[in-house]
Design a protein around this motif. Sequence first.
Motif, PDB file in Angstrom:
ATOM      1  N   LYS A   1     -13.560  -3.904  24.937  1.00  0.00           N
ATOM      2  CA  LYS A   1     -14.386  -2.706  24.743  1.00  0.00           C
ATOM      3  C   LYS A   1     -15.088  -2.341  26.049  1.00  0.00           C
ATOM      4  O   LYS A   1     -15.235  -3.172  26.945  1.00  0.00           O
ATOM      5  CB  LYS A   1     -15.414  -2.933  23.632  1.00  0.00           C
ATOM      6  CG  LYS A   1     -16.383  -4.061  23.903  1.00  0.00           C
ATOM      7  CD  LYS A   1     -17.293  -4.339  22.709  1.00  0.00           C
ATOM      8  CE  LYS A   1     -16.647  -5.223  21.692  1.00  0.00           C
ATOM      9  NZ  LYS A   1     -17.556  -5.693  20.632  1.00  0.00           N
ATOM     10  N   TRP A   2     -15.492  -1.087  26.125  1.00  0.00           N
ATOM     11  CA  TRP A   2     -16.290  -0.602  27.256  1.00  0.00           C
ATOM     12  C   TRP A   2     -17.645  -0.167  26.720  1.00  0.00           C
ATOM     13  O   TRP A   2     -17.731   0.592  25.756  1.00  0.00           O
ATOM     14  CB  TRP A   2     -15.627   0.606  27.929  1.00  0.00           C
ATOM     15  CG  TRP A   2     -14.488   0.283  28.843  1.00  0.00           C
ATOM     16  CD1 TRP A   2     -13.172   0.204  28.504  1.00  0.00           C
ATOM     17  CD2 TRP A   2     -14.554   0.015  30.246  1.00  0.00           C
ATOM     18  NE1 TRP A   2     -12.404  -0.101  29.604  1.00  0.00           N
ATOM     19  CE2 TRP A   2     -13.230  -0.221  30.692  1.00  0.00           C
ATOM     20  CE3 TRP A   2     -15.593  -0.053  31.177  1.00  0.00           C
ATOM     21  CZ2 TRP A   2     -12.917  -0.514  32.008  1.00  0.00           C
ATOM     22  CZ3 TRP A   2     -15.289  -0.345  32.490  1.00  0.00           C
ATOM     23  CH2 TRP A   2     -13.971  -0.573  32.906  1.00  0.00           C
ATOM     24  N   TYR A   3     -18.702  -0.645  27.350  1.00  0.00           N
ATOM     25  CA  TYR A   3     -20.046  -0.180  27.010  1.00  0.00           C
ATOM     26  C   TYR A   3     -20.487   0.886  28.006  1.00  0.00           C
ATOM     27  O   TYR A   3     -20.314   0.719  29.219  1.00  0.00           O
ATOM     28  CB  TYR A   3     -21.053  -1.334  27.067  1.00  0.00           C
ATOM     29  CG  TYR A   3     -20.909  -2.350  25.959  1.00  0.00           C
ATOM     30  CD1 TYR A   3     -20.851  -1.954  24.625  1.00  0.00           C
ATOM     31  CD2 TYR A   3     -20.860  -3.715  26.247  1.00  0.00           C
ATOM     32  CE1 TYR A   3     -20.729  -2.893  23.610  1.00  0.00           C
ATOM     33  CE2 TYR A   3     -20.744  -4.657  25.238  1.00  0.00           C
ATOM     34  CZ  TYR A   3     -20.676  -4.239  23.922  1.00  0.00           C
ATOM     35  OH  TYR A   3     -20.558  -5.163  22.921  1.00  0.00           O
ATOM     36  N   ARG A   4     -21.050   1.966  27.478  1.00  0.00           N
ATOM     37  CA  ARG A   4     -21.687   2.946  28.363  1.00  0.00           C
ATOM     38  C   ARG A   4     -22.778   2.230  29.150  1.00  0.00           C
ATOM     39  O   ARG A   4     -22.926   2.410  30.341  1.00  0.00           O
ATOM     40  CB  ARG A   4     -22.284   4.080  27.534  1.00  0.00           C
ATOM     41  CG  ARG A   4     -22.789   5.252  28.354  1.00  0.00           C
ATOM     42  CD  ARG A   4     -23.594   6.229  27.492  1.00  0.00           C
ATOM     43  NE  ARG A   4     -22.925   6.510  26.238  1.00  0.00           N
ATOM     44  CZ  ARG A   4     -23.576   6.754  25.091  1.00  0.00           C
ATOM     45  NH1 ARG A   4     -24.898   6.750  25.063  1.00  0.00           N
ATOM     46  NH2 ARG A   4     -22.916   7.006  23.985  1.00  0.00           N
ATOM     47  N   TYR A   5     -23.523   1.400  28.423  1.00  0.00           N
ATOM     48  CA  TYR A   5     -24.438   0.472  29.086  1.00  0.00           C
ATOM     49  C   TYR A   5     -24.755  -0.667  28.130  1.00  0.00           C
ATOM     50  O   TYR A   5     -24.567  -0.558  26.915  1.00  0.00           O
ATOM     51  CB  TYR A   5     -25.721   1.169  29.570  1.00  0.00           C
ATOM     52  CG  TYR A   5     -26.657   1.632  28.483  1.00  0.00           C
ATOM     53  CD1 TYR A   5     -27.658   0.798  27.990  1.00  0.00           C
ATOM     54  CD2 TYR A   5     -26.553   2.920  27.963  1.00  0.00           C
ATOM     55  CE1 TYR A   5     -28.518   1.233  27.002  1.00  0.00           C
ATOM     56  CE2 TYR A   5     -27.411   3.357  26.980  1.00  0.00           C
ATOM     57  CZ  TYR A   5     -28.396   2.510  26.498  1.00  0.00           C
ATOM     58  OH  TYR A   5     -29.247   2.937  25.522  1.00  0.00           O
ATOM     59  N   ALA A   6     -25.188  -1.780  28.696  1.00  0.00           N
ATOM     60  CA  ALA A   6     -25.561  -2.954  27.901  1.00  0.00           C
ATOM     61  C   ALA A   6     -26.946  -3.417  28.327  1.00  0.00           C
ATOM     62  O   ALA A   6     -27.315  -3.307  29.501  1.00  0.00           O
ATOM     63  CB  ALA A   6     -24.547  -4.073  28.088  1.00  0.00           C
ATOM     64  N   VAL A   7     -27.690  -3.933  27.351  1.00  0.00           N
ATOM     65  CA  VAL A   7     -29.050  -4.418  27.593  1.00  0.00           C
ATOM     66  C   VAL A   7     -29.062  -5.920  27.330  1.00  0.00           C
ATOM     67  O   VAL A   7     -28.785  -6.364  26.214  1.00  0.00           O
ATOM     68  CB  VAL A   7     -30.061  -3.717  26.658  1.00  0.00           C
ATOM     69  CG1 VAL A   7     -31.472  -4.227  26.919  1.00  0.00           C
ATOM     70  CG2 VAL A   7     -29.997  -2.203  26.831  1.00  0.00           C
ATOM     71  N   PHE A   8     -29.361  -6.707  28.362  1.00  0.00           N
ATOM     72  CA  PHE A   8     -29.407  -8.164  28.234  1.00  0.00           C
ATOM     73  C   PHE A   8     -30.835  -8.662  28.399  1.00  0.00           C
ATOM     74  O   PHE A   8     -31.548  -8.236  29.312  1.00  0.00           O
ATOM     75  CB  PHE A   8     -28.540  -8.841  29.306  1.00  0.00           C
ATOM     76  CG  PHE A   8     -27.071  -8.581  29.162  1.00  0.00           C
ATOM     77  CD1 PHE A   8     -26.308  -9.318  28.271  1.00  0.00           C
ATOM     78  CD2 PHE A   8     -26.451  -7.597  29.915  1.00  0.00           C
ATOM     79  CE1 PHE A   8     -24.951  -9.076  28.135  1.00  0.00           C
ATOM     80  CE2 PHE A   8     -25.101  -7.348  29.790  1.00  0.00           C
ATOM     81  CZ  PHE A   8     -24.347  -8.089  28.892  1.00  0.00           C
TER      82      PHE A   8
END
Length: 556
Positions: free
Chosen positions: A370-377
């Motif tokens: 999958k591709w995330y537009r953005y991810a928050v870690f």
Amino acid sequence: DEFDLPYLYNRAKNLGIARRQIPIDAGRRVFHVSHGVHIDLYKFFFNRSIQIYAFGNKYRDITLNEVGTAVLGLPKIAFEKPLSELSYTELAEYNLRDSEITLNLTSYNDNLVMKLILALSRIARMPMEDVSRQGVSRWIRNFLYFEHRQRGMLIPNAEDILAIKGGTSTTAIIKGKKYKGAIVVDPVPGVHFNVAVMDFASLYPSIIKVYNLGYQTLLCRHEECKSNKVPETDHWICTKEKALESLLIGSLRDLRVKWYKSKSKDTTLPEDLRSWYNVIPSALKVILNASYGVFGSPAFGLYCPPVAEATAAIGRHVITKTIEKARTLNIEVLYGDTDSLFLKNPSHEQVEIMAEWSKKTMGMELEVEKWYRYAVFSSRKKNYLGILKGGGVDVKGMTGKKRHIPVYIKKAFYSLEDRLEQVQSPAEFEEAKKEIKQIIRDRYLRLKQRRWGETPEELAFHVVLGKPPSAYTKTTPQHVKAALMLEKLGYKMTTGDLITYVKVVKGVKPLQLASNSEVDVDKYVAYLHSVFDQILDALGLDFEEIIGLTKLERFM
């Protein structure tokens, strides 16, 4: 098995019905019907492998209401009075709905569940009744035993395997485990745009296949094989003979990845055939995902700790080497967990290089899942939120998504999710953060002002009893304390019952007995804090600053 048929059987006997006229065959733990097949759906849905791999954790609690609501959108009929006080019409409606849910669980989505049980029955070489009642380790054991017999091979006892192959040679990081498990790479905290998640297709089954793992080939008797070492362990793998487990599990893995998955997406096929091709990968996934762990379980018939340990060790080796390859391509690895890597802003060319390198060098198929537009870690492992490019939100490990938490807190978490999903670029983030602060501040103020509703229903926690309340002897969890209070009032509490309770000043109370004036607001503020801290940390926000506490007030 544990209620309906035993009840009907014993009631028929008590009413004087002759044994030959009762169409129920009573066993010690299992009840059969004389003129058909009895599949115990409760035990089937209770199976953790089915819950996780076949149904994607859609349901958490194993009750007819929970499973029916999650899978079908069809809950049980709720009455505020006890069953003993229902009219005959109400009782008939109640029982009819239960029957409808049970039937629909087998017939929905073109008989998906029945097809799944049938597919598992064929793979495991077991009757459908046994598949529905027994766990995945029994399915795998039966499958392997059958293949041993087909080849005229002796089936060893687990004790014999253990005596010859010995135990493990690595030290577990997690307390209670027998050997070192999968690698989890520390996340890079913060917000990261354009993140590709690359996943090894069926990593552990692939390792068993490619590296020839099995009880016959680990620590073989050939001196010349001792140089074929398993990384980080004292084990070696045979280079002269092929392990039966490697052949069989590898074949199932290839069938799933190379045949059934592609066929399930083939729009030229008839709908009924494509539906069947959709079921088989789910059945194979259940078997394959357990195929490594069973060798490390003492209850498994072919228990061989070195096989499980070697699989995990090679998995760590594969992930480590892949991270090193990514870094040589100047790709930042944001996070890694077991069989997945999260890569920051890789080009499509870099992704293709990674996939080709993995197949050629490691013998593993690596692909973009999958591709995330953005991810928050956050700084915690197994804890992140990702916004998919095509829309949708992935939330992993965050308490705000758990089913047991109060609706009051869950609503705020969903509002936060919805707002984050709207963010398209880094420039939009500051505005989103302002709105997130407002969402949390509003929840906090409504708590402090006791404005949650006319009753504390939205503040209730929901937890299922794992065993009867009387069986909790060492410790008494909060939901059990609430269940014991209900028992004193005449309610019958047993395994599988959903307990709904509220945190009050003097501990907990069942929702039925709690009032707004008793609610311990400070406990709910603390819980609100713990839920949102997981994501605020990554967003660069501070809960106590949001609710208006000064640094001095925090220490008071």
